[in-house]
Design a protein around this motif. Structure first.
Motif, mmCIF file in Angstrom:
data_model
loop_
_atom_site.group_PDB
_atom_site.id
_atom_site.type_symbol
_atom_site.label_atom_id
_atom_site.label_comp_id
_atom_site.label_asym_id
_atom_site.label_seq_id
_atom_site.Cartn_x
_atom_site.Cartn_y
_atom_site.Cartn_z
ATOM 1 N N LYS A 50 72.894 17.389 3.242
ATOM 2 C CA LYS A 50 73.164 17.188 3.774
ATOM 3 C C LYS A 50 74.713 17.988 3.441
ATOM 4 C CE LYS A 50 71.945 12.969 5.869
ATOM 5 N NZ LYS A 50 71.431 11.917 6.940
ATOM 6 N N GLU B 280 69.338 22.789 7.024
ATOM 7 C CA GLU B 280 69.678 21.372 6.493
ATOM 8 C C GLU B 280 67.872 20.592 5.967
ATOM 9 O OE1 GLU B 280 70.897 17.245 7.231
ATOM 10 O OE2 GLU B 280 71.757 18.555 7.855
ATOM 11 N N GLN B 281 67.082 20.565 7.534
ATOM 12 C CA GLN B 281 65.958 20.261 7.481
ATOM 13 C C GLN B 281 65.036 21.117 7.216
ATOM 14 O OE1 GLN B 281 66.118 20.550 12.198
ATOM 15 N NE2 GLN B 281 67.075 18.537 12.320
ATOM 16 N N PHE C 58 74.697 22.319 3.204
ATOM 17 C CA PHE C 58 74.445 22.559 4.858
ATOM 18 C C PHE C 58 76.108 22.506 5.679
ATOM 19 C CE2 PHE C 58 70.382 22.919 3.035
ATOM 20 C CZ PHE C 58 70.184 24.740 2.509
ATOM 21 N N HIS C 59 76.921 21.561 4.847
ATOM 22 C CA HIS C 59 78.198 20.885 6.032
ATOM 23 C C HIS C 59 78.672 22.537 6.212
ATOM 24 C CE1 HIS C 59 81.570 19.697 6.397
ATOM 25 N NE2 HIS C 59 81.296 18.237 7.440
ATOM 26 N N SER D 18 70.761 28.194 12.376
ATOM 27 C CA SER D 18 72.307 27.160 12.272
ATOM 28 C C SER D 18 71.580 26.401 11.122
ATOM 29 C CB SER D 18 71.786 26.439 13.514
ATOM 30 O OG SER D 18 70.816 25.141 13.751
ATOM 31 N N ARG D 19 72.857 26.304 10.879
ATOM 32 C CA ARG D 19 73.359 25.001 9.592
ATOM 33 C C ARG D 19 71.473 23.977 9.873
ATOM 34 N NH1 ARG D 19 78.693 26.260 9.851
ATOM 35 N NH2 ARG D 19 78.915 24.540 11.738
ATOM 36 N N LYS D 20 72.134 22.827 10.943
ATOM 37 C CA LYS D 20 71.296 21.768 10.777
ATOM 38 C C LYS D 20 69.452 22.621 10.616
ATOM 39 C CE LYS D 20 70.557 17.377 11.162
ATOM 40 N NZ LYS D 20 71.399 16.519 10.658
ATOM 41 N N GLN D 21 69.223 23.456 10.939
ATOM 42 C CA GLN D 21 68.200 24.262 10.995
ATOM 43 C C GLN D 21 68.517 24.224 9.326
ATOM 44 O OE1 GLN D 21 68.076 26.901 13.986
ATOM 45 N NE2 GLN D 21 67.114 25.975 15.169
#
Length: 212
Positions: free
Chosen positions: A102, A193-194, A105-106, A188-191
């Motif tokens: 986490k 990270e996942q 990718f912040h 995206s950063r969230k993608q």
């Protein structure tokens, strides 16, 4: 300006010096984003900081000295970021790994004003010994931290070593950072990270599968 500082009490002089160094380091980052690493100079940094070029030279002596300290500051801020995430994580090794993914990718680690700085410096590591030494210093500590955590997770694993898992984890981060840097519109950063987390879960599902 510098001479006036010498007449101030020692504590005030130090606070002023720290403040100016901070101004110049932040300005160096802005200059790199605006002009690129090669075209960043003491003059462009001083202009960004709204200080004289003489003040920049006084604190950092040369462009190389200033940029080396800017890289050190970039790594230090990253290290402060991920170590703080570790401190907030639970005691379980799996929770620590999740916290690190986490953190990686912040926006503080790989936001649009940070990734270009990483790649600007990484492109010069082989040409500037000073940059390479700074990178190795921080990356060695990071690798050792990962190795220790993975060793807690995989103490008796005869197939996958903690060193190998630490390397794979860093490779995932590096790979997704590169995609975010080169083609941010497609990921995206969230993608990222996942996806990175999903890969680690597939590698060791019995250990990480239940971690949120």
């Amino acid at each position: 300006m510098v001479e006036a500082d010498r007449k101030r009490p020692r504590r005030e002089r130090k606070e002023n010096a720290d403040r100016r160094r901070r101004q110049l380091l932040d300005a160096a980052c802005r200059s790199i984003l605006a002009h690129g690493l090669a075209k960043t100079t003491l003059a462009t940094v001083a202009s960004e900081a709204e200080l004289s070029q003489g003040v920049a030279a006084f604190y950092f002596k040369s462009k190389l000295g200033l940029l080396t300290e800017a890289l050190r500051d970039l790594y230090q801020r990253y290290e402060d970021h991920w170590t703080a995430s570790l401190e907030r994580a639970g005691d379980e090794p799996a929770e620590k790994i999740r916290a690190l993914i986490k953190a990686d990718f912040h926006p503080d680690a790989c936001g649009p004003d940070v990734l270009p700085l990483w790649y600007a410096f990484w492109g010069e590591l082989r040409f500037q010994l000073q940059y390479d030494e700074v990178a190795e210093h921080f990356e060695t500590r990071r690798r050792e931290t990962l190795r220790v955590i993975w060793n807690e997770l995989l103490p008796d694993d005869e197939v996958t070593s903690p060193d190998q898992m630490a390397e794979w984890m860093e490779t995932l981060t590096d790979g997704y950072w590169q995609r975010l840097h080169l083609a941010p519109q497609g990921l995206s950063r969230k993608q990222a990270e996942q996806a990175a987390w999903g890969c680690l879960v597939r590698l060791v599902p019995e250990l990480l599968g239940d971690t949120a």
